[in-house]
Design an enzyme around this catalytic site. Structure first.
Site, PDB file in Angstrom:
ATOM      1  N   CYS A 132       0.793  -1.209  -0.101  1.00 18.33           N
ATOM      2  CA  CYS A 132      -0.031  -0.104   0.123  1.00 18.33           C
ATOM      3  C   CYS A 132       1.073   1.297  -0.077  1.00 18.33           C
ATOM      4  O   CYS A 132       1.543   1.714  -1.034  1.00 18.33           O
ATOM      5  CB  CYS A 132      -0.997   0.060   1.014  1.00 18.33           C
ATOM      6  SG  CYS A 132      -2.302   0.995   0.765  1.00 18.33           S
ATOM      7  N   HIS A 227      -3.557  -4.982   0.742  1.00 15.41           N
ATOM      8  CA  HIS A 227      -3.028  -5.386   1.990  1.00 15.41           C
ATOM      9  C   HIS A 227      -3.329  -6.879   2.363  1.00 15.41           C
ATOM     10  O   HIS A 227      -4.155  -7.357   2.745  1.00 15.41           O
ATOM     11  CB  HIS A 227      -3.794  -4.636   3.144  1.00 15.41           C
ATOM     12  CG  HIS A 227      -3.453  -3.522   3.487  1.00 15.41           C
ATOM     13  ND1 HIS A 227      -2.510  -2.828   4.506  1.00 15.41           N
ATOM     14  CD2 HIS A 227      -3.896  -2.215   2.841  1.00 15.41           C
ATOM     15  CE1 HIS A 227      -2.355  -1.555   4.549  1.00 15.41           C
ATOM     16  NE2 HIS A 227      -3.139  -1.119   3.410  1.00 15.41           N
ATOM     17  N   GLU A 229      -1.744  -8.830   4.236  1.00 14.06           N
ATOM     18  CA  GLU A 229      -1.775  -9.189   5.679  1.00 14.06           C
ATOM     19  C   GLU A 229      -3.119  -9.296   6.012  1.00 14.06           C
ATOM     20  O   GLU A 229      -3.418 -10.000   7.058  1.00 14.06           O
ATOM     21  CB  GLU A 229      -0.865  -8.247   6.592  1.00 14.06           C
ATOM     22  CG  GLU A 229      -1.384  -6.924   7.173  1.00 14.06           C
ATOM     23  CD  GLU A 229      -1.510  -5.886   5.871  1.00 14.06           C
ATOM     24  OE1 GLU A 229      -2.158  -4.833   5.997  1.00 14.06           O
ATOM     25  OE2 GLU A 229      -0.956  -6.162   4.764  1.00 14.06           O
TER      26      GLU A 229
END
Length: 255
Positions: A132, A227, A229
């Site tokens: 990002c 993202h 994660e």
């Protein structure tokens, strides 16, 4: 098919588990007034999903709080791979623009530190993943610009949205994720003019650049606008870990 396997205990024979797992540094940020127990103090913070994703992908996670930019090269020299995490908007002066009213307040110390980390990783050919804001900083570090506001790439305030991302065939990203995939996203800025030596390796349905990388013959560098994660797909992080496994450790590292 989305790859969600936890490889931490299953890839030891390939060198990415056990004592030889690569050390992956992840940038963090300083926040005032963090609270835990009876304490309210400045803290170096990073959402736990970042180190957990590194671990699930077969790496060892090391958190890198902001430091003097002159120490970036020595820091990167001790790493096998580097992740620049998401966060606030990059200050527009970094890419020669006036701030849009919708651009967030500057995080100058973090900008300086993370730009220095990126430059050090590029110079040392250490595998690098920008997430990002990290992708945006990578683009800025190489002379690119950012679009300061666009709609439709974030959920409601504080909630990640999702949207499909399509890889560009023949790219490093496509090798890791060959199909159109739904990704978790929360951003209102994006790449404008590509930085020197970067090409777009994935797009959203509206044409927004969603991943950037140098040509395949260059050393392993990838930026993604979403993202990973926040999802279950480990393939992007695993690709970094695999690249870092083949990177020679710095002189201060032993395995």
């Amino acid at each position: 098919m989305t790859d969600t396997a936890d490889t931490t205990d299953t890839v030891g024979e390939t060198g990415t588990a056990g004592p030889g797992r690569p050390l992956i540094g992840v940038s963090t940020y300083l926040e005032p007034g963090a609270r835990w127990g009876v304490w309210e103090l400045e803290a170096a913070l990073l959402p736990a999903r970042y180190p957990r994703l590194v671990q699930r992908a077969g790496g060892l996670a090391a958190l890198l709080p902001p430091d003097a930019p002159r120490r970036a090269a020595a820091t990167v020299a001790r790493l096998d791979g580097l992740v620049i995490a998401g966060g606030p908007d990059v200050e527009p002066v970094r890419y020669g623009a006036e701030p849009d009213p919708r651009t967030g307040p500057p995080a100058r110390a973090r900008d300086a530190w993370e730009l220095a980390l990126i430059e050090a990783a590029l110079a040392a050919r250490v595998p690098l993943l920008g997430i990002c804001r990290g992708m945006q900083l990578l683009n800025v570090a190489l002379g690119g610009t950012l679009v300061q506001h666009l709609d439709g790439h974030a959920g409601t305030v504080g909630v990640f949205g999702t949207h499909p991302v399509t890889p560009v065939p023949g790219t490093r990203y496509a090798a890791a994720v060959p199909e159109t995939a739904s990704v978790p996203a929360y951003h209102h800025q994006a790449v404008g003019r590509l930085g020197s030596g970067l090409l777009a390796s994935a797009h959203a349905s509206d044409g927004t650049i969603e991943a950037v990388e140098p040509p395949p013959a260059a050393h392993w560098v990838l930026g993604v606008q979403w993202h990973p994660e926040m999802g279950e797909d480990v393939r992007v992080m695993r690709a970094l870990v695999e690249a870092a496994t083949g990177h020679p450790a710095g002189p201060a590292r032993t395995t």
